[in-house]
Design a protein around this motif. Structure first.
Motif, mmCIF file in Angstrom:
data_model
loop_
_atom_site.group_PDB
_atom_site.id
_atom_site.type_symbol
_atom_site.label_atom_id
_atom_site.label_comp_id
_atom_site.label_asym_id
_atom_site.label_seq_id
_atom_site.Cartn_x
_atom_site.Cartn_y
_atom_site.Cartn_z
ATOM 1 N N UNK A 10 0.820 -1.209 0.000
ATOM 2 C CA UNK A 10 0.000 0.000 0.000
ATOM 3 C C UNK A 10 0.855 1.260 0.000
ATOM 4 N N UNK A 11 2.186 1.101 -0.093
ATOM 5 C CA UNK A 11 3.061 2.239 -0.361
ATOM 6 C C UNK A 11 2.906 2.718 -1.795
ATOM 7 N N UNK A 18 -0.899 -3.625 -6.125
ATOM 8 C CA UNK A 18 -1.623 -2.910 -5.064
ATOM 9 C C UNK A 18 -3.100 -2.776 -5.412
ATOM 10 N N UNK A 19 -3.414 -2.632 -6.704
ATOM 11 C CA UNK A 19 -4.825 -2.562 -7.102
ATOM 12 C C UNK A 19 -5.521 -3.889 -6.797
ATOM 13 N N UNK A 20 -4.844 -4.989 -7.075
ATOM 14 C CA UNK A 20 -5.412 -6.311 -6.773
ATOM 15 C C UNK A 20 -5.763 -6.421 -5.298
ATOM 16 N N UNK A 21 -4.852 -6.053 -4.408
ATOM 17 C CA UNK A 21 -5.142 -6.172 -2.981
ATOM 18 C C UNK A 21 -6.257 -5.225 -2.560
ATOM 19 N N UNK A 22 -6.214 -3.973 -3.016
ATOM 20 C CA UNK A 22 -7.229 -3.007 -2.606
ATOM 21 C C UNK A 22 -8.616 -3.414 -3.083
ATOM 22 N N UNK A 23 -8.734 -3.829 -4.340
ATOM 23 C CA UNK A 23 -10.046 -4.155 -4.880
ATOM 24 C C UNK A 23 -10.559 -5.477 -4.334
ATOM 25 N N UNK A 24 -9.652 -6.427 -4.118
ATOM 26 C CA UNK A 24 -10.081 -7.702 -3.530
ATOM 27 C C UNK A 24 -10.550 -7.490 -2.093
ATOM 28 N N UNK A 40 -1.754 5.356 3.949
ATOM 29 C CA UNK A 40 -1.327 4.913 2.633
ATOM 30 C C UNK A 40 -1.479 6.041 1.629
ATOM 31 N N UNK A 41 -0.632 6.045 0.599
ATOM 32 C CA UNK A 41 -0.778 6.965 -0.538
ATOM 33 C C UNK A 41 -1.461 6.285 -1.722
ATOM 34 N N UNK A 42 -1.968 5.087 -1.533
ATOM 35 C CA UNK A 42 -2.494 4.302 -2.640
ATOM 36 C C UNK A 42 -3.814 4.869 -3.145
ATOM 37 N N UNK A 43 -3.890 5.091 -4.469
ATOM 38 C CA UNK A 43 -5.084 5.697 -5.060
ATOM 39 C C UNK A 43 -6.306 4.794 -4.958
ATOM 40 N N UNK A 44 -6.101 3.476 -5.022
ATOM 41 C CA UNK A 44 -7.240 2.559 -4.970
ATOM 42 C C UNK A 44 -7.805 2.479 -3.548
ATOM 43 N N UNK A 45 -6.924 2.504 -2.569
ATOM 44 C CA UNK A 45 -7.360 2.562 -1.170
ATOM 45 C C UNK A 45 -8.129 3.854 -0.924
ATOM 46 N N UNK A 46 -7.603 4.946 -1.451
ATOM 47 C CA UNK A 46 -8.245 6.253 -1.274
ATOM 48 C C UNK A 46 -9.621 6.274 -1.929
ATOM 49 N N UNK A 82 -6.297 -12.333 14.884
ATOM 50 C CA UNK A 82 -6.698 -12.616 13.516
ATOM 51 C C UNK A 82 -6.599 -14.126 13.324
ATOM 52 N N UNK A 83 -7.169 -14.633 12.251
ATOM 53 C CA UNK A 83 -7.143 -16.067 11.991
ATOM 54 C C UNK A 83 -6.102 -16.445 10.945
ATOM 55 N N UNK A 84 -5.962 -15.595 9.902
ATOM 56 C CA UNK A 84 -5.040 -15.865 8.796
ATOM 57 C C UNK A 84 -4.308 -14.580 8.467
ATOM 58 N N UNK A 85 -3.027 -14.697 8.165
ATOM 59 C CA UNK A 85 -2.233 -13.556 7.703
ATOM 60 C C UNK A 85 -2.048 -13.673 6.194
ATOM 61 N N UNK A 86 -2.378 -12.605 5.453
ATOM 62 C CA UNK A 86 -2.093 -12.561 4.013
ATOM 63 C C UNK A 86 -1.041 -11.493 3.795
ATOM 64 N N UNK A 87 0.135 -11.941 3.399
ATOM 65 C CA UNK A 87 1.273 -11.062 3.195
ATOM 66 C C UNK A 87 1.187 -10.417 1.814
ATOM 67 N N UNK A 88 1.327 -9.083 1.736
ATOM 68 C CA UNK A 88 1.197 -8.403 0.450
ATOM 69 C C UNK A 88 2.491 -8.405 -0.347
#
Length: 352
Positions: A10-11, A18-24, A40-46, A82-88
């Motif tokens: 998300x940097x 990053x779009x894949x993670x944000x939209x998913x 975050x500076x991420x446009x999709x997160x924003x 948390x139950x599961x960690x998903x590493x980006x």
């Protein structure tokens, strides 16, 4: 079920990963996930208001954000809420705090082993892939590369395609160029095959001098300007720094979108073109036939004559452009972020 995503990707302001993670994430139930990103500076997160964002990229951003986010990530991971960690990404500085909690990683492509050799990054990938309890590959082609280059259990690997956001089909966006143009999207690294495309376009320019090329991503370099000048096409090459809204208009009004890459992990711009009713011309290589199937016009990526023939055909044959648009309109319906998120949730639940 609670899935924790770390902060790392998300940097990015823009970018396919990053779009894949944000939209998913946006398509998962809101109470089913959390992140360790303080901001975050991420446009999709924003755009999706997922969590706190900083409006503009600033000098030294990644280093400064890391100073805050890395220790915070270790703290959040260590709390085990948390139950599961998903590493980006693939850095494993928090693995001590992770303990035996289930870990998911996503493998996007083999670029660090092929077109951008980075042994240090590959070493991180190797550790993360070995530690992972499940691995998401973004295409069958990427899964093949993963199993070719890394010693991982195939049963851990799950192929999950990206999705795309569809918009109101009645909405027509204004043409930001006002002239016929071919659209090229993304960076122009060696594996993107941009130089061969430019060579093909220089011959195409003799046939269709009124047609421009619009490129997004970074501004043209001095070396690129020199290449355009030597080939006599400098006035035909246009650069635009495009946000998501402008990108949609660029796709919708282009003669066609061209994707000359030699290698990609998935090829998200293919879906973006379809979603905006834009014909697609692309390399017969890598994952493209898998993702695009019959919804594109193919050329040999190392053959400029083949590329030129396809460019000429799509310029002259309006009916073929309409056919490709119609096929793309149907194929794009098979790709959605909701479907992508649901398939991820199945992977998470299977680890419990």
């Amino acid at each position: 079920m609670k899935v924790l995503f770390d902060h790392t990707l998300f940097y990015q302001v823009y970018g396919g990963a990053s779009k894949y993670f944000a939209m998913m994430i946006n398509s998962l139930p809101r109470d089913s996930w959390a992140t360790t990103a303080l901001w975050s500076c991420n446009e999709y997160v924003h755009a999706k208001h997922l969590f706190q964002t900083y409006p503009k990229k600033f000098r030294g951003q990644n280093r400064i954000l890391s100073l805050f986010n890395r220790p915070y990530t270790c703290y959040r991971v260590g709390k085990r809420q948390y139950d599961v960690m998903h590493q980006t990404d693939f850095d494993h500085y928090f693995y001590k705090q992770l303990g035996n909690k289930p870990l998911v990683v996503t493998y996007h492509d083999a670029n660090y082993l092929t077109y951008f050799p980075q042994p240090d990054r590959v070493a991180l990938q190797r550790v993360a892939l070995q530690r992972a309890d499940a691995i998401v590959a973004v295409s069958e082609n990427t899964k093949h590369d993963l199993l070719k280059y890394f010693d991982v259990d195939e049963e851990k690997v799950h192929v999950i395609y990206h999705g795309i956001e569809l918009f109101d089909t009645q909405e027509h966006l204004l043409d930001p160029i006002g002239q016929p143009y071919i659209l090229y999207v993304g960076v122009r690294a060696s594996y993107k095959n941009f130089e061969r495309f430019v060579q093909a376009f220089s011959a195409y320019h003799q046939l269709f001098p009124e047609v421009k090329v619009v490129c997004t991503s970074d501004p043209f370099t001095t070396a690129e300007h020199q290449m355009f000048h030597q080939l006599g096409i400098e006035e035909s090459m246009i650069h635009i720094s495009a946000d998501e809204q402008i990108m949609r208009a660029l796709y919708e009004n282009a003669l066609f979108f061209i994707y000359p890459s030699i290698y990609e992990g998935f090829g998200m711009p293919i879906l973006e073109a379809w979603a905006n009713h834009c014909p697609v011309a692309l390399s017969k290589a890598s994952c493209f036939p898998e993702i695009c199937q019959e919804a594109g016009e193919y050329f040999e990526p190392t053959d400029t004559d083949s590329m030129l023939a396809v460019m000429t055909k799509l310029t002259e044959d309006e009916d073929r452009r309409k056919d490709l648009t119609a096929i793309g309109d149907q194929r794009v319906k098979l790709f959605s972020w909701k479907r992508c998120a649901d398939e991820h949730m199945k992977v998470y639940e299977a680890l419990l």
